[in-house]
Design a protein around this motif. Structure first.
Motif, mmCIF file in Angstrom:
data_model
loop_
_atom_site.group_PDB
_atom_site.id
_atom_site.type_symbol
_atom_site.label_atom_id
_atom_site.label_comp_id
_atom_site.label_asym_id
_atom_site.label_seq_id
_atom_site.Cartn_x
_atom_site.Cartn_y
_atom_site.Cartn_z
ATOM 1 N N SER A 166 -103.960 -62.589 -21.960
ATOM 2 C CA SER A 166 -103.033 -61.679 -21.283
ATOM 3 C C SER A 166 -101.822 -62.419 -20.723
ATOM 4 N N THR A 167 -102.031 -63.672 -20.276
ATOM 5 C CA THR A 167 -100.898 -64.420 -19.720
ATOM 6 C C THR A 167 -99.928 -64.859 -20.811
ATOM 7 N N THR A 168 -100.478 -65.416 -21.904
ATOM 8 C CA THR A 168 -99.591 -65.955 -22.936
ATOM 9 C C THR A 168 -98.893 -64.846 -23.719
ATOM 10 N N SER A 169 -99.531 -63.685 -23.842
ATOM 11 C CA SER A 169 -98.895 -62.627 -24.618
ATOM 12 C C SER A 169 -98.195 -61.618 -23.703
ATOM 13 N N ASP A 170 -98.174 -61.929 -22.377
ATOM 14 C CA ASP A 170 -97.522 -61.028 -21.426
ATOM 15 C C ASP A 170 -98.114 -59.636 -21.414
ATOM 16 N N THR A 171 -99.403 -59.553 -21.705
ATOM 17 C CA THR A 171 -100.043 -58.239 -21.691
ATOM 18 C C THR A 171 -100.358 -57.838 -20.248
ATOM 19 N N THR A 172 -99.961 -56.644 -19.878
ATOM 20 C CA THR A 172 -100.377 -56.113 -18.582
ATOM 21 C C THR A 172 -100.942 -54.727 -18.852
ATOM 22 N N LEU A 173 -101.461 -54.108 -17.812
ATOM 23 C CA LEU A 173 -101.977 -52.758 -18.016
ATOM 24 C C LEU A 173 -100.851 -51.835 -18.449
ATOM 25 N N ALA A 174 -99.621 -52.161 -18.019
ATOM 26 C CA ALA A 174 -98.480 -51.321 -18.373
ATOM 27 C C ALA A 174 -98.169 -51.389 -19.865
ATOM 28 N N THR A 175 -98.306 -52.588 -20.481
ATOM 29 C CA THR A 175 -98.007 -52.668 -21.916
ATOM 30 C C THR A 175 -99.151 -52.089 -22.742
ATOM 31 N N LEU A 176 -100.377 -52.159 -22.209
ATOM 32 C CA LEU A 176 -101.523 -51.612 -22.946
ATOM 33 C C LEU A 176 -101.547 -50.083 -22.886
ATOM 34 N N PHE A 177 -101.314 -49.573 -21.692
ATOM 35 C CA PHE A 177 -101.394 -48.112 -21.514
ATOM 36 C C PHE A 177 -100.118 -47.590 -20.867
ATOM 37 N N PRO A 178 -99.035 -47.511 -21.645
ATOM 38 C CA PRO A 178 -97.741 -47.156 -21.041
ATOM 39 C C PRO A 178 -97.716 -45.767 -20.406
ATOM 40 N N SER A 179 -98.670 -44.907 -20.775
ATOM 41 C CA SER A 179 -98.585 -43.535 -20.274
ATOM 42 C C SER A 179 -99.283 -43.343 -18.926
ATOM 43 N N LEU A 180 -100.016 -44.375 -18.476
ATOM 44 C CA LEU A 180 -100.722 -44.225 -17.206
ATOM 45 C C LEU A 180 -99.743 -44.182 -16.038
ATOM 46 N N PRO A 181 -100.163 -43.579 -14.917
ATOM 47 C CA PRO A 181 -99.276 -43.583 -13.744
ATOM 48 C C PRO A 181 -99.102 -45.008 -13.194
ATOM 49 N N HIS A 182 -98.023 -45.224 -12.442
ATOM 50 C CA HIS A 182 -97.717 -46.558 -11.934
ATOM 51 C C HIS A 182 -98.794 -47.129 -11.031
ATOM 52 N N VAL A 183 -99.479 -46.200 -10.326
ATOM 53 C CA VAL A 183 -100.533 -46.660 -9.424
ATOM 54 C C VAL A 183 -101.524 -47.544 -10.177
ATOM 55 N N ILE A 184 -101.817 -47.191 -11.425
ATOM 56 C CA ILE A 184 -102.777 -47.973 -12.197
ATOM 57 C C ILE A 184 -102.084 -49.093 -12.963
ATOM 58 N N LYS A 185 -100.878 -48.793 -13.481
ATOM 59 C CA LYS A 185 -100.176 -49.798 -14.294
ATOM 60 C C LYS A 185 -99.829 -51.055 -13.509
ATOM 61 N N ASP A 186 -99.566 -50.913 -12.219
ATOM 62 C CA ASP A 186 -99.152 -52.065 -11.420
ATOM 63 C C ASP A 186 -100.318 -52.940 -10.967
ATOM 64 N N LEU A 187 -101.551 -52.513 -11.263
ATOM 65 C CA LEU A 187 -102.712 -53.296 -10.824
ATOM 66 C C LEU A 187 -102.656 -54.705 -11.409
ATOM 67 N N ASP A 188 -103.121 -55.659 -10.637
ATOM 68 C CA ASP A 188 -103.142 -57.042 -11.067
ATOM 69 C C ASP A 188 -104.055 -57.204 -12.300
ATOM 70 N N VAL A 189 -103.547 -57.906 -13.327
ATOM 71 C CA VAL A 189 -104.342 -58.063 -14.553
ATOM 72 C C VAL A 189 -105.619 -58.853 -14.276
ATOM 73 N N GLY A 190 -105.479 -59.884 -13.427
ATOM 74 C CA GLY A 190 -106.631 -60.729 -13.122
ATOM 75 C C GLY A 190 -107.810 -59.920 -12.614
ATOM 76 N N LEU A 191 -107.518 -58.881 -11.826
ATOM 77 C CA LEU A 191 -108.590 -58.076 -11.261
ATOM 78 C C LEU A 191 -109.298 -57.258 -12.341
ATOM 79 N N SER A 192 -108.516 -56.722 -13.279
ATOM 80 C CA SER A 192 -109.172 -55.953 -14.348
ATOM 81 C C SER A 192 -110.001 -56.863 -15.250
ATOM 82 N N VAL A 193 -109.504 -58.088 -15.498
ATOM 83 C CA VAL A 193 -110.296 -59.040 -16.277
ATOM 84 C C VAL A 193 -111.596 -59.358 -15.540
#
Lengths: 63, 491
Positions: free
Chosen positions: B434-461
């Motif tokens: 996720s770090t090297t490819s700049d993947t975040t929840l926002a790039t994976l699921f662009p349609s989700l609301p910001h409340v979820i998209k802004d979540l820290d990637v480390g926490l979801s991992v």
């Protein structure tokens, strides 16, 4: 007693994650959002010190 | 040679002398060297663990963060969520460590899971996370010294001199050296940061409120969380993630092991937040720079504090600030060096050569200090961007060690060795991806609301890691192998 201890320590955990997102009113010269955060830093300390005082784990021959 | 440089040199010599002297009257066994013989009382532990929070970050990062992104990073900088975690997590860890003679973070995993292979994996993950941390401290040191000496010394020379100084006293005194120099450093930083944090707003704006009002007028929305990006949900998730990762670092756990009793750890959890309040002054410095030295860009934002200092004070005082900053970089590094040398000798070398005695290990650990210092220097001068990427991943990496540790503290550990392995490896791979490819929840699921998209990637991992850890554990537990030995001491 153990229950009181748990509750006491959960309060600051939640409190320090709550954000009041506004600038006004200024308190102690700081925007409210900043003041609120600092307030909770102090409260966390207070809660944990009280918890520490009454925590039964701290009694007895631990040392 | 100017006044500022003289002051910095004076403090460097003083610090080395204090560090070497700290070993007085102690026979440097491995336990003494690595965790101070588990004899540090509340006050010393306080300085040691608090010292770990007062790094170049407090000095440059917090003020730079307030300068460049305002409230979100400011609030993140003094998150006190981890003290609540510390209150509950650290005493059981300490008790197990004491009962089982654990002296390093990897040791803990080796003994809990009865698997030296797991200890090696943890050691490797830690070393990969921590070298970049050291490198960033050293780069910070170089910038601080060359800025405050008015460029009379180059960053690289400053780094080499600093590394030689800590290598000397860490090799000599290990944890004792780190603890005693931390006391001096904290007092200095405290004085310097509090002074500037009060002086700048008063001097340039006539007070705190006028300063914030001026910023609010000049930069709309700078003093609240934005709707998206560094939003409230980012703040909450990043805070939780950091708190979970914080105590997983080998040097943090080494600090914990050096406590005399769990009481001093609990007491510390209560006192530490007060100390944390001091970071607010560093933030004030950053805020005060916004309108005074505008237009700092990129890495220069971290220099906000020095720009302010140089335009306000005499050279000798800039030197004092530089000395405090240099200590902020060096002393945490000395703790890190001690912990890293310990895990490399005890948890990697000893696995390879099992009949090494503790005396030999003590010698080896101390010999490793200059070696690690040299490797770090190499990466500092040649690492480039990859080091920075690794640095960004360090916290997420360390968080991946949390599930195996956390579950092992339960009365009945639901996690098996296989589960611990699987969780950590999957977690690490996902963080790298996720770090090297700049993947975040926002790039994976662009349609989700910001409340979820802004979540820290480390926490979801981390959540995925927990699921894998528990899943694989459940699957591998079938033959009912109990690995409870040595586990019963901790309830």
């Amino acid at each position: 007693m153990k229950k009181v201890v748990y509750v006491l320590s959960v309060v600051p955990a939640i409190g320090s994650l709550v954000v009041i997102n506004r600038v006004e009113p200024y308190v102690l010269g700081m925007p409210f959002v900043l003041f609120w955060a600092i307030l909770w830093v102090c409260l966390t300390s207070m809660f944990l010190i009280i918890t520490n005082k009454i925590d039964p784990e701290n009694r007895g021959g631990e040392e | 040679m100017n006044a500022a440089l003289l002051v910095i040199l004076f403090f460097l010599v003083l610090c080395t002398w204090l560090g070497v002297r700290a070993r007085k009257g102690k026979v440097m066994s491995l336990e003494q060297w690595a965790v101070g013989g588990r004899g540090f009382g509340s006050v010393l532990i306080f300085f040691l663990i608090a010292g770990e929070m007062f790094t170049t970050y407090t000095f440059l990062g917090a003020s730079g963060g307030a300068y460049s992104s305002g409230i979100p990073t400011a609030l993140y900088a003094f998150n006190c969520f981890y003290f609540v975690i510390a209150y509950w997590l650290l005493p059981p860890i300490w008790k197990y460590a004491k009962a089982n003679n654990v002296i390093s973070q990897s040791d803990f995993y080796t003994k809990k899971y009865n698997s030296s292979a797991l200890g090696v994996l943890v050691a490797v993950i830690s070393v990969i996370s921590i070298i970049p941390y050291l490198v960033m401290q050293l780069k910070g040191l170089g910038i601080i010294v060359s800025e405050t000496s008015y460029g009379s010394i180059s960053p690289n020379v400053a780094i080499v001199v600093g590394v030689i100084a800590i290598t000397i006293y860490v090799t000599a005194s290990g944890m004792h050296g780190a603890a005693w120099t931390a006391v001096m450093k904290d007092i200095m930083i405290l004085a310097v940061v509090v002074f500037m944090g009060i002086y700048f707003p008063l001097h340039y704006y006539g007070g705190l409120q006028p300063m914030f009002e001026a910023i609010d007028t000049a930069k709309q929305g700078f003093l609240i969380f934005p709707e998206q990006g560094l939003s409230i949900s980012w703040f909450i998730s990043a805070t939780i993630m950091t708190a979970l990762a914080f105590y997983m670092f080998p040097h943090m756990l080494a600090g914990v092991f050096s406590a005399k009793s769990p009481k001093s750890l609990r007491w510390n959890a209560g006192i530490m937040p007060i100390y944390q309040v001091i970071i607010i002054f560093s933030l004030f410095i950053g805020f005060s720079a916004i309108l005074q030295v505008p237009n700092l860009k990129g890495p220069d934002v971290d220099l906000a504090l020095f720009k302010m200092a140089k335009m306000s004070f005499d050279p000798w005082f800039v030197g004092v600030i530089g000395a405090a900053g240099a200590m902020a970089a060096l002393i945490p590094s000395s703790l890190v060096l001690t912990a890293m040398a310990t895990i490399l000798s005890k948890n990697v070398y000893k696995v390879w050569k099992p009949n090494t005695s503790d005396d030999q290990l003590a010698k080896l650990s101390r010999m490793l200090v200059p070696v690690i210092a040299l490797v770090t220097l190499y990466f500092t001068f040649n690492g480039g961007n990859s080091i920075f990427t690794l640095y960004l991943m360090a916290y997420s990496f360390m968080a991946q060690l949390f599930p195996a540790l956390f579950f092992s503290l339960w009365k009945k550990n639901p996690v098996t060795v296989q589960g611990a392995f699987a969780g950590m490896i999957v977690g690490i791979l996902l963080v790298i991806y996720s770090t090297t490819s700049d993947t975040t929840l926002a790039t994976l699921f662009p349609s989700l609301p910001h409340v979820i998209k802004d979540l820290d990637v480390g926490l979801s991992v981390l959540l995925i890691n927990i699921a894998v850890t528990l899943g694989v554990s459940a699957a591998s537990r079938k033959p009912a192998i109990e690995m409870e030995e040595g586990d019963s001491q901790v309830s």
